[in-house]
Write a protein that holds these residues in place. Structure first.
Motif, PDB file in Angstrom:
ATOM      1  N   VAL A   1       0.819  -1.277   0.107  1.00  0.00           N
ATOM      2  CA  VAL A   1       0.146  -0.034   0.155  1.00  0.00           C
ATOM      3  C   VAL A   1       0.715   1.115   0.060  1.00  0.00           C
ATOM      4  N   ARG A   2       1.859   1.226   0.702  1.00  0.00           N
ATOM      5  CA  ARG A   2       2.721   2.631   0.739  1.00  0.00           C
ATOM      6  C   ARG A   2       3.401   2.582  -0.510  1.00  0.00           C
ATOM      7  N   THR A   3       4.190   1.575  -1.086  1.00  0.00           N
ATOM      8  CA  THR A   3       4.554   1.913  -2.536  1.00  0.00           C
ATOM      9  C   THR A   3       3.606   2.527  -3.511  1.00  0.00           C
ATOM     10  N   LEU A   4       2.285   1.958  -3.604  1.00  0.00           N
ATOM     11  CA  LEU A   4       1.359   2.120  -4.410  1.00  0.00           C
ATOM     12  C   LEU A   4       1.024   3.776  -4.433  1.00  0.00           C
ATOM     13  N   PHE A   5       1.060   4.102  -3.203  1.00  0.00           N
ATOM     14  CA  PHE A   5       0.596   5.418  -2.977  1.00  0.00           C
ATOM     15  C   PHE A   5       1.750   6.661  -3.355  1.00  0.00           C
ATOM     16  N   GLU A   6       2.851   5.944  -2.749  1.00  0.00           N
ATOM     17  CA  GLU A   6       4.154   7.085  -3.166  1.00  0.00           C
ATOM     18  C   GLU A   6       4.858   6.811  -4.638  1.00  0.00           C
ATOM     19  N   GLU A   7       4.809   5.864  -5.157  1.00  0.00           N
ATOM     20  CA  GLU A   7       5.313   5.413  -6.204  1.00  0.00           C
ATOM     21  C   GLU A   7       4.374   4.886  -7.421  1.00  0.00           C
ATOM     22  N   THR A   8       3.337   5.613  -7.632  1.00  0.00           N
ATOM     23  CA  THR A   8       2.497   5.273  -8.413  1.00  0.00           C
ATOM     24  C   THR A   8       2.904   4.935  -9.948  1.00  0.00           C
ATOM     25  N   MET A   9       2.644   3.915 -10.538  1.00  0.00           N
ATOM     26  CA  MET A   9       3.201   3.730 -11.998  1.00  0.00           C
ATOM     27  C   MET A   9       2.112   3.844 -13.023  1.00  0.00           C
ATOM     28  N   HIS A  10       1.016   3.097 -12.821  1.00  0.00           N
ATOM     29  CA  HIS A  10       0.112   2.898 -14.077  1.00  0.00           C
ATOM     30  C   HIS A  10      -0.799   4.221 -14.015  1.00  0.00           C
ATOM     31  N   PRO A  11      -1.114   4.832 -15.544  1.00  0.00           N
ATOM     32  CA  PRO A  11      -1.875   6.047 -15.470  1.00  0.00           C
ATOM     33  C   PRO A  11      -3.099   5.848 -14.894  1.00  0.00           C
ATOM     34  N   TYR A  12      -3.618   4.687 -14.860  1.00  0.00           N
ATOM     35  CA  TYR A  12      -5.145   4.592 -14.179  1.00  0.00           C
ATOM     36  C   TYR A  12      -5.060   4.726 -12.897  1.00  0.00           C
ATOM     37  N   THR A  13      -4.227   4.094 -12.389  1.00  0.00           N
ATOM     38  CA  THR A  13      -4.134   3.973 -10.904  1.00  0.00           C
ATOM     39  C   THR A  13      -3.841   5.573 -10.444  1.00  0.00           C
ATOM     40  N   LEU A  14      -2.926   6.308 -11.172  1.00  0.00           N
ATOM     41  CA  LEU A  14      -2.751   7.679 -10.896  1.00  0.00           C
ATOM     42  C   LEU A  14      -4.003   8.428 -11.060  1.00  0.00           C
ATOM     43  N   GLY A  15      -4.736   8.231 -12.164  1.00  0.00           N
ATOM     44  CA  GLY A  15      -6.032   9.041 -12.228  1.00  0.00           C
ATOM     45  C   GLY A  15      -6.847   8.719 -11.193  1.00  0.00           C
ATOM     46  N   LEU A  16      -7.150   7.586 -10.517  1.00  0.00           N
ATOM     47  CA  LEU A  16      -7.777   7.363  -9.456  1.00  0.00           C
ATOM     48  C   LEU A  16      -7.311   8.022  -8.272  1.00  0.00           C
ATOM     49  N   LEU A  17      -6.154   8.291  -8.309  1.00  0.00           N
ATOM     50  CA  LEU A  17      -5.578   8.904  -6.846  1.00  0.00           C
ATOM     51  C   LEU A  17      -5.798  10.850  -7.108  1.00  0.00           C
ATOM     52  N   ARG A  18      -5.460  11.038  -8.289  1.00  0.00           N
ATOM     53  CA  ARG A  18      -6.008  12.304  -8.606  1.00  0.00           C
ATOM     54  C   ARG A  18      -7.284  12.706  -8.423  1.00  0.00           C
ATOM     55  N   SER A  19      -8.260  11.832  -8.577  1.00  0.00           N
ATOM     56  CA  SER A  19      -9.722  12.057  -8.228  1.00  0.00           C
ATOM     57  C   SER A  19     -10.173  12.257  -6.814  1.00  0.00           C
ATOM     58  N   ILE A  20      -9.277  11.812  -5.939  1.00  0.00           N
ATOM     59  CA  ILE A  20      -9.512  11.991  -4.600  1.00  0.00           C
ATOM     60  C   ILE A  20      -9.549  13.353  -4.034  1.00  0.00           C
ATOM     61  N   PRO A  21     -10.503  14.037  -3.659  1.00  0.00           N
ATOM     62  CA  PRO A  21     -10.636  15.384  -3.129  1.00  0.00           C
ATOM     63  C   PRO A  21      -9.569  15.738  -1.916  1.00  0.00           C
ATOM     64  N   ARG A  22      -8.882  16.664  -1.675  1.00  0.00           N
ATOM     65  CA  ARG A  22      -7.873  16.749  -0.438  1.00  0.00           C
ATOM     66  C   ARG A  22      -8.276  18.126   0.163  1.00  0.00           C
ATOM     67  N   LEU A  23      -8.518  17.984   1.715  1.00  0.00           N
ATOM     68  CA  LEU A  23      -8.929  19.451   2.306  1.00  0.00           C
ATOM     69  C   LEU A  23      -7.648  20.380   2.092  1.00  0.00           C
ATOM     70  N   GLU A  24      -6.658  19.861   1.962  1.00  0.00           N
ATOM     71  CA  GLU A  24      -5.344  20.981   1.943  1.00  0.00           C
ATOM     72  C   GLU A  24      -5.102  21.303   0.428  1.00  0.00           C
ATOM     73  N   ASP A  25      -5.971  20.929  -0.535  1.00  0.00           N
ATOM     74  CA  ASP A  25      -6.147  21.527  -1.726  1.00  0.00           C
ATOM     75  C   ASP A  25      -6.835  22.618  -2.041  1.00  0.00           C
ATOM     76  N   GLU A  26      -5.939  23.918  -2.036  1.00  0.00           N
ATOM     77  CA  GLU A  26      -6.858  25.278  -2.040  1.00  0.00           C
ATOM     78  C   GLU A  26      -6.974  25.594  -3.552  1.00  0.00           C
ATOM     79  N   SER A  27      -6.870  24.929  -4.411  1.00  0.00           N
ATOM     80  CA  SER A  27      -6.662  25.256  -5.994  1.00  0.00           C
ATOM     81  C   SER A  27      -8.237  25.284  -6.278  1.00  0.00           C
ATOM     82  N   GLU A  28      -8.599  26.419  -7.247  1.00  0.00           N
ATOM     83  CA  GLU A  28     -10.136  26.580  -7.645  1.00  0.00           C
ATOM     84  C   GLU A  28     -10.447  25.705  -8.817  1.00  0.00           C
TER      85      GLU A  28
END
Length: 328
Positions: free
Chosen positions: A237-264
């Protein structure tokens, strides 16, 4: 090794063609380990779990591979042998507790049935064990609530009942199919904490089926990412989140909303849709949705390769590591 799945194939023969719901996947699960399988709806997660349980219904059928549980192939077991294993050595928490629990039977009757069938206890002993299991999973006044019908309980309570039922015979393997779906965040945390506690208490292996990577980060030891019936990435689990390789997995991670993200900017969303399983594209099934797609991706299906224990199905990593860096 408690569970070993080798080249599993599960297909559905439909009027308009064949759906390869699980397409040649292999994985293993050790005793006391939590392995999560993640992916969008239609990726083959639930069909994988039903294949292990021997519960795939027509027109579905396991057409290839082997499922070794403690060294014995479950696919070679007959119906009565599988019934003896299900609910005893292998249990499952189904996705929707309201439809999984029988609405016309009291909670106690549904839990006691499994206990009396597999543990050969008397009705009095089965009642005591049922109440004890309800207490373990955190249901207040368990002796009173055991007399309730499913509709008299909240969603979180029903999920706890399903967990108590699945754990009542102390299985060696628990399959949890979307155990936190449709539950509020507080109840989700309680259910995950309960699964983790039960794993520690009984040294039980857990196969966790989910689409929620937040749940995975909290509970899992290892992660398998599936897309269109195939494994596209596998790592701890740690490797998957810190060293994501597949573009699909990366897309899933980027789709998660984060409280610290202040981007509009709007929340990231993977473009396109999961392809029609009856009209799968040639080559990589993710090619039409991938930002890093190459011409080769549309012609050939990449193999699942391994780099330092981290498995990925992508041409970006087929050659030297530098090749992948060019596309990052």
């Amino acid at each position: 090794m408690l569970l070993e799945v080798n080249h599993l194939k599960t297909e559905f023969q439909l009027k308009h063609g064949t759906v390869k719901a699980v397409d040649d996947i292999s994985f293993s699960l050790n005793k006391g380990e939590i392995l999560a399988i993640v992916g969008e709806s239609g990726s083959g997660k639930s069909v994988t779990s039903l294949s292990v349980m021997g519960l795939v219904q027509e027109p579905g059928e396991v057409t290839g591979g082997e499922i070794l549980f403690k060294g014995e192939d479950l696919l070679k077991k007959n119906k009565s042998e599988m019934q003896a294993i299900r609910g005893d050595q292998i249990s499952m928490i189904f996705q929707e507790p309201m439809t999984s629990l029988n609405p016309v039977y009291r909670i106690k009757d549904q839990i006691m049935e499994s206990i009396m069938t597999h543990m050969k206890l008397s009705k009095k002993e089965a009642w005591e064990r049922a109440v004890h299991m309800l207490d373990i999973v955190g249901i207040p006044s368990p002796a009173e609530r055991a007399k309730d019908y499913p509709h008299q309980m909240s969603g979180g309570m029903r999920q706890r009942v399903m967990t108590a039922m699945a754990l009542s015979c102390r299985p060696e393997l628990l399959i949890a199919d979307e155990p936190t779906t449709a539950l509020d965040v507080t109840i989700q945390a309680q259910i995950l904490d309960l699964l983790y506690h039960m794993r520690e208490k009984f040294n039980m292996a857990v196969l966790l089926i989910t689409h929620d990577l937040g749940v995975v980060s909290e509970a899992a030891d290892r992660v398998i990412v599936m897309y269109c019936g195939k494994i596209v990435e596998e790592a701890d689990v740690r490797t998957l989140f810190e060293e994501t390789m597949h573009p699909y997995t990366l897309g899933l991670l980027r789709s998660i909303p984060r409280l610290e993200d202040e981007s509009e900017e709007p929340l990231y969303m993977i473009k396109g849709m999961v392809p029609n399983p009856l009209k799968m594209p040639t080559g990589c099934a993710f090619s039409d949705r991938c930002d890093k797609c190459m011409d080769r991706c549309r012609r050939e299906m990449p193999e699942l390769i391994e780099r330092n224990g981290h498995k990925v199905r992508c041409f970006l990593y087929e050659n030297e590591p530098e090749e992948a860096e060019k596309h990052e």
